[in-house]
Scaffold this motif. Structure first.
Motif, PDB file in Angstrom:
ATOM      1  N   ALA A  18       1.048  -1.190   0.190  1.00  0.00           N
ATOM      2  CA  ALA A  18      -0.142  -0.152  -0.101  1.00  0.00           C
ATOM      3  C   ALA A  18       0.985   1.519  -0.133  1.00  0.00           C
ATOM      4  CB  ALA A  18      -0.876  -0.016   1.423  1.00  0.00           C
ATOM      5  N   ALA A  19       1.709   1.458   0.367  1.00  0.00           N
ATOM      6  CA  ALA A  19       2.931   3.001   1.176  1.00  0.00           C
ATOM      7  C   ALA A  19       3.842   2.592  -0.285  1.00  0.00           C
ATOM      8  CB  ALA A  19       3.834   2.057   1.902  1.00  0.00           C
ATOM      9  N   GLU A  20       3.738   1.717  -1.066  1.00  0.00           N
ATOM     10  CA  GLU A  20       5.079   2.004  -1.867  1.00  0.00           C
ATOM     11  C   GLU A  20       4.219   1.831  -3.344  1.00  0.00           C
ATOM     12  OE1 GLU A  20       8.598  -1.053  -2.522  1.00  0.00           O
ATOM     13  OE2 GLU A  20       6.366  -1.912  -2.289  1.00  0.00           O
ATOM     14  N   HIS A  21       2.993   1.947  -3.511  1.00  0.00           N
ATOM     15  CA  HIS A  21       1.896   2.371  -4.493  1.00  0.00           C
ATOM     16  C   HIS A  21       1.455   3.522  -4.253  1.00  0.00           C
ATOM     17  CE1 HIS A  21       2.659  -1.936  -5.176  1.00  0.00           C
ATOM     18  NE2 HIS A  21       2.640  -1.515  -7.025  1.00  0.00           N
ATOM     19  N   GLY A  22       0.731   3.799  -3.653  1.00  0.00           N
ATOM     20  CA  GLY A  22       0.856   5.401  -2.587  1.00  0.00           C
ATOM     21  C   GLY A  22      -0.545   5.173  -2.430  1.00  0.00           C
ATOM     22  N   ASP A  23      -1.421   3.917  -1.621  1.00  0.00           N
ATOM     23  CA  ASP A  23      -2.600   3.751  -1.788  1.00  0.00           C
ATOM     24  C   ASP A  23      -2.946   4.031   0.053  1.00  0.00           C
ATOM     25  OD1 ASP A  23      -5.168   3.222  -1.779  1.00  0.00           O
ATOM     26  OD2 ASP A  23      -4.950   1.463  -2.521  1.00  0.00           O
ATOM     27  N   ALA A  24      -2.641   5.456  -0.383  1.00  0.00           N
ATOM     28  CA  ALA A  24      -3.413   6.446   1.299  1.00  0.00           C
ATOM     29  C   ALA A  24      -5.170   5.753   1.604  1.00  0.00           C
ATOM     30  CB  ALA A  24      -3.236   7.562   0.872  1.00  0.00           C
ATOM     31  N   GLU A  25      -5.494   5.189   0.933  1.00  0.00           N
ATOM     32  CA  GLU A  25      -7.294   4.784   0.962  1.00  0.00           C
ATOM     33  C   GLU A  25      -6.842   3.198   2.040  1.00  0.00           C
ATOM     34  OE1 GLU A  25     -11.183   3.998  -0.384  1.00  0.00           O
ATOM     35  OE2 GLU A  25     -10.037   5.522  -0.328  1.00  0.00           O
ATOM     36  N   ARG A  26      -6.165   2.488   1.183  1.00  0.00           N
ATOM     37  CA  ARG A  26      -5.986   1.356   1.799  1.00  0.00           C
ATOM     38  C   ARG A  26      -4.796   1.339   2.822  1.00  0.00           C
ATOM     39  NH1 ARG A  26      -2.703  -3.624  -1.309  1.00  0.00           N
ATOM     40  NH2 ARG A  26      -1.761  -1.948  -2.383  1.00  0.00           N
ATOM     41  N   LEU A  27      -3.430   2.105   3.128  1.00  0.00           N
ATOM     42  CA  LEU A  27      -3.224   2.300   4.219  1.00  0.00           C
ATOM     43  C   LEU A  27      -3.675   2.719   5.354  1.00  0.00           C
ATOM     44  CD1 LEU A  27       0.153   1.919   4.620  1.00  0.00           C
ATOM     45  CD2 LEU A  27       0.454   4.514   4.115  1.00  0.00           C
ATOM     46  N   ALA A  28      -4.350   3.898   5.433  1.00  0.00           N
ATOM     47  CA  ALA A  28      -5.288   4.170   6.703  1.00  0.00           C
ATOM     48  C   ALA A  28      -6.481   2.756   6.872  1.00  0.00           C
ATOM     49  CB  ALA A  28      -6.041   5.519   6.054  1.00  0.00           C
ATOM     50  N   SER A  29      -6.645   2.481   6.364  1.00  0.00           N
ATOM     51  CA  SER A  29      -6.997   0.762   6.466  1.00  0.00           C
ATOM     52  C   SER A  29      -6.328  -0.209   7.601  1.00  0.00           C
ATOM     53  CB  SER A  29      -8.237   0.546   5.118  1.00  0.00           C
ATOM     54  OG  SER A  29      -7.293  -0.515   4.834  1.00  0.00           O
ATOM     55  N   LEU A  30      -5.382  -0.035   6.760  1.00  0.00           N
ATOM     56  CA  LEU A  30      -4.677  -0.205   7.930  1.00  0.00           C
ATOM     57  C   LEU A  30      -4.156  -0.038   9.174  1.00  0.00           C
ATOM     58  CD1 LEU A  30      -2.078  -1.646   4.912  1.00  0.00           C
ATOM     59  CD2 LEU A  30      -3.814  -3.606   5.792  1.00  0.00           C
ATOM     60  N   LEU A  31      -4.019   1.003   9.019  1.00  0.00           N
ATOM     61  CA  LEU A  31      -3.966   2.045  10.704  1.00  0.00           C
ATOM     62  C   LEU A  31      -4.497   2.346  11.805  1.00  0.00           C
ATOM     63  CD1 LEU A  31      -1.689   4.497   9.068  1.00  0.00           C
ATOM     64  CD2 LEU A  31      -0.706   2.681   9.328  1.00  0.00           C
ATOM     65  N   GLY A 104      -5.565  -6.388  15.367  1.00  0.00           N
ATOM     66  CA  GLY A 104      -5.054  -6.265  13.896  1.00  0.00           C
ATOM     67  C   GLY A 104      -5.044  -5.578  12.973  1.00  0.00           C
ATOM     68  N   LEU A 105      -4.630  -4.386  13.516  1.00  0.00           N
ATOM     69  CA  LEU A 105      -4.949  -2.626  13.383  1.00  0.00           C
ATOM     70  C   LEU A 105      -2.780  -2.474  13.704  1.00  0.00           C
ATOM     71  CD1 LEU A 105      -7.397  -1.189  13.466  1.00  0.00           C
ATOM     72  CD2 LEU A 105      -6.653  -2.178  10.817  1.00  0.00           C
ATOM     73  N   ILE A 106      -1.819  -1.781  12.373  1.00  0.00           N
ATOM     74  CA  ILE A 106      -1.078  -1.185  12.945  1.00  0.00           C
ATOM     75  C   ILE A 106      -1.045  -0.342  13.892  1.00  0.00           C
ATOM     76  CG2 ILE A 106       1.196  -0.025  11.814  1.00  0.00           C
ATOM     77  CD1 ILE A 106       0.263  -1.770   8.877  1.00  0.00           C
ATOM     78  N   SER A 107      -0.850  -0.360  15.017  1.00  0.00           N
ATOM     79  CA  SER A 107      -0.754   0.563  16.013  1.00  0.00           C
ATOM     80  C   SER A 107       0.675   1.332  15.907  1.00  0.00           C
ATOM     81  CB  SER A 107      -0.573  -0.564  17.706  1.00  0.00           C
ATOM     82  OG  SER A 107      -0.086  -1.139  17.503  1.00  0.00           O
ATOM     83  N   MET A 108       1.514   0.802  16.211  1.00  0.00           N
ATOM     84  CA  MET A 108       2.806   0.950  16.216  1.00  0.00           C
ATOM     85  C   MET A 108       3.925   0.885  14.997  1.00  0.00           C
ATOM     86  SD  MET A 108       6.107   1.473  19.708  1.00  0.00           S
ATOM     87  CE  MET A 108       4.681   2.183  19.977  1.00  0.00           C
ATOM     88  N   VAL A 109       5.184   1.279  14.453  1.00  0.00           N
ATOM     89  CA  VAL A 109       5.845   0.955  13.489  1.00  0.00           C
ATOM     90  C   VAL A 109       6.985   1.802  13.436  1.00  0.00           C
ATOM     91  CG1 VAL A 109       6.966   1.725  10.289  1.00  0.00           C
ATOM     92  CG2 VAL A 109       3.989   1.503  11.467  1.00  0.00           C
ATOM     93  N   TRP A 110       7.893   0.854  14.350  1.00  0.00           N
ATOM     94  CA  TRP A 110       9.335   1.779  14.854  1.00  0.00           C
ATOM     95  C   TRP A 110      10.511   1.919  13.321  1.00  0.00           C
ATOM     96  CZ3 TRP A 110      10.394   2.695  20.390  1.00  0.00           C
ATOM     97  CH2 TRP A 110       9.637   2.418  20.694  1.00  0.00           C
ATOM     98  N   ILE A 111      11.311   2.974  13.189  1.00  0.00           N
ATOM     99  CA  ILE A 111      12.308   3.072  12.188  1.00  0.00           C
ATOM    100  C   ILE A 111      13.366   3.929  13.118  1.00  0.00           C
ATOM    101  CG2 ILE A 111      12.462   4.323  10.031  1.00  0.00           C
ATOM    102  CD1 ILE A 111       9.349   4.993   9.999  1.00  0.00           C
ATOM    103  N   ARG A 112      13.805   2.636  12.847  1.00  0.00           N
ATOM    104  CA  ARG A 112      15.860   2.824  12.782  1.00  0.00           C
ATOM    105  C   ARG A 112      16.674   3.186  11.695  1.00  0.00           C
ATOM    106  NH1 ARG A 112      19.734   1.610  16.262  1.00  0.00           N
ATOM    107  NH2 ARG A 112      21.471   2.883  15.854  1.00  0.00           N
ATOM    108  N   LEU A 113      16.395   4.705  11.421  1.00  0.00           N
ATOM    109  CA  LEU A 113      17.461   5.462  10.224  1.00  0.00           C
ATOM    110  C   LEU A 113      19.025   4.867  10.462  1.00  0.00           C
ATOM    111  CD1 LEU A 113      15.838   8.338   9.616  1.00  0.00           C
ATOM    112  CD2 LEU A 113      15.437   6.553   9.009  1.00  0.00           C
TER     113      LEU A 113
END
Length: 124
Positions: A18-31, A104-113
């Motif tokens: 969803a993120a790679e394809h720029g599908d904001a609606e689908r990505l939002a539905s996962l959060l 079942g929904l994404i509650s946290m994304v940890w990003i380590r640069l």
């Protein structure tokens, strides 16, 4: 709540797609409505962590960082012994991500640069 391993892998795949394809609606539905995205700069000398909360701010950050760009490849890999993502630009790792779920929904994304400063991906 922990999602069973195969479901976690599928959910991370759906998140990446969803993120790679720029599908904001689908990505939002996962959060989850209370989602948090934590970004660790990976700089040991001047550590900094940024946290954004809520679907709108999470979408802006995730869509920007994961959108298709020349040279950017997002690989699904194990990070911290769970399904995660490694972002590479021109064959150099630029970020490692783990994804946590609640109900079942994404509650946290940890990003380590700058994960290349680590010896093993499972230390992220």
């Amino acid at each position: 709540m922990r999602i069973a391993r195969p479901l976690h892998h599928r959910a991370v795949h759906e998140f990446r797609d969803a993120a790679e394809h720029g599908d904001a609606e689908r990505l939002a539905s996962l959060l989850d409505p209370g989602v948090a995205v934590v970004v660790d700069t990976g700089d040991r000398e001047h550590p900094a962590i940024r946290v954004v909360r809520g679907i709108h701010d999470a979408l802006v950050l995730l869509m920007h960082g994961m959108a298709a760009k020349p040279g950017l490849v997002i690989d699904e890999r194990s990070v911290n012994a769970q399904a995660g993502l490694i972002l590479n630009r021109d064959d150099e790792p630029i970020a490692a991500m783990t994804v946590d779920f609640t109900r079942g929904l994404i509650s946290m994304v940890w990003i380590r640069l700058r994960p290349e400063k680590l010896r093993h991906w499972n230390e992220v």
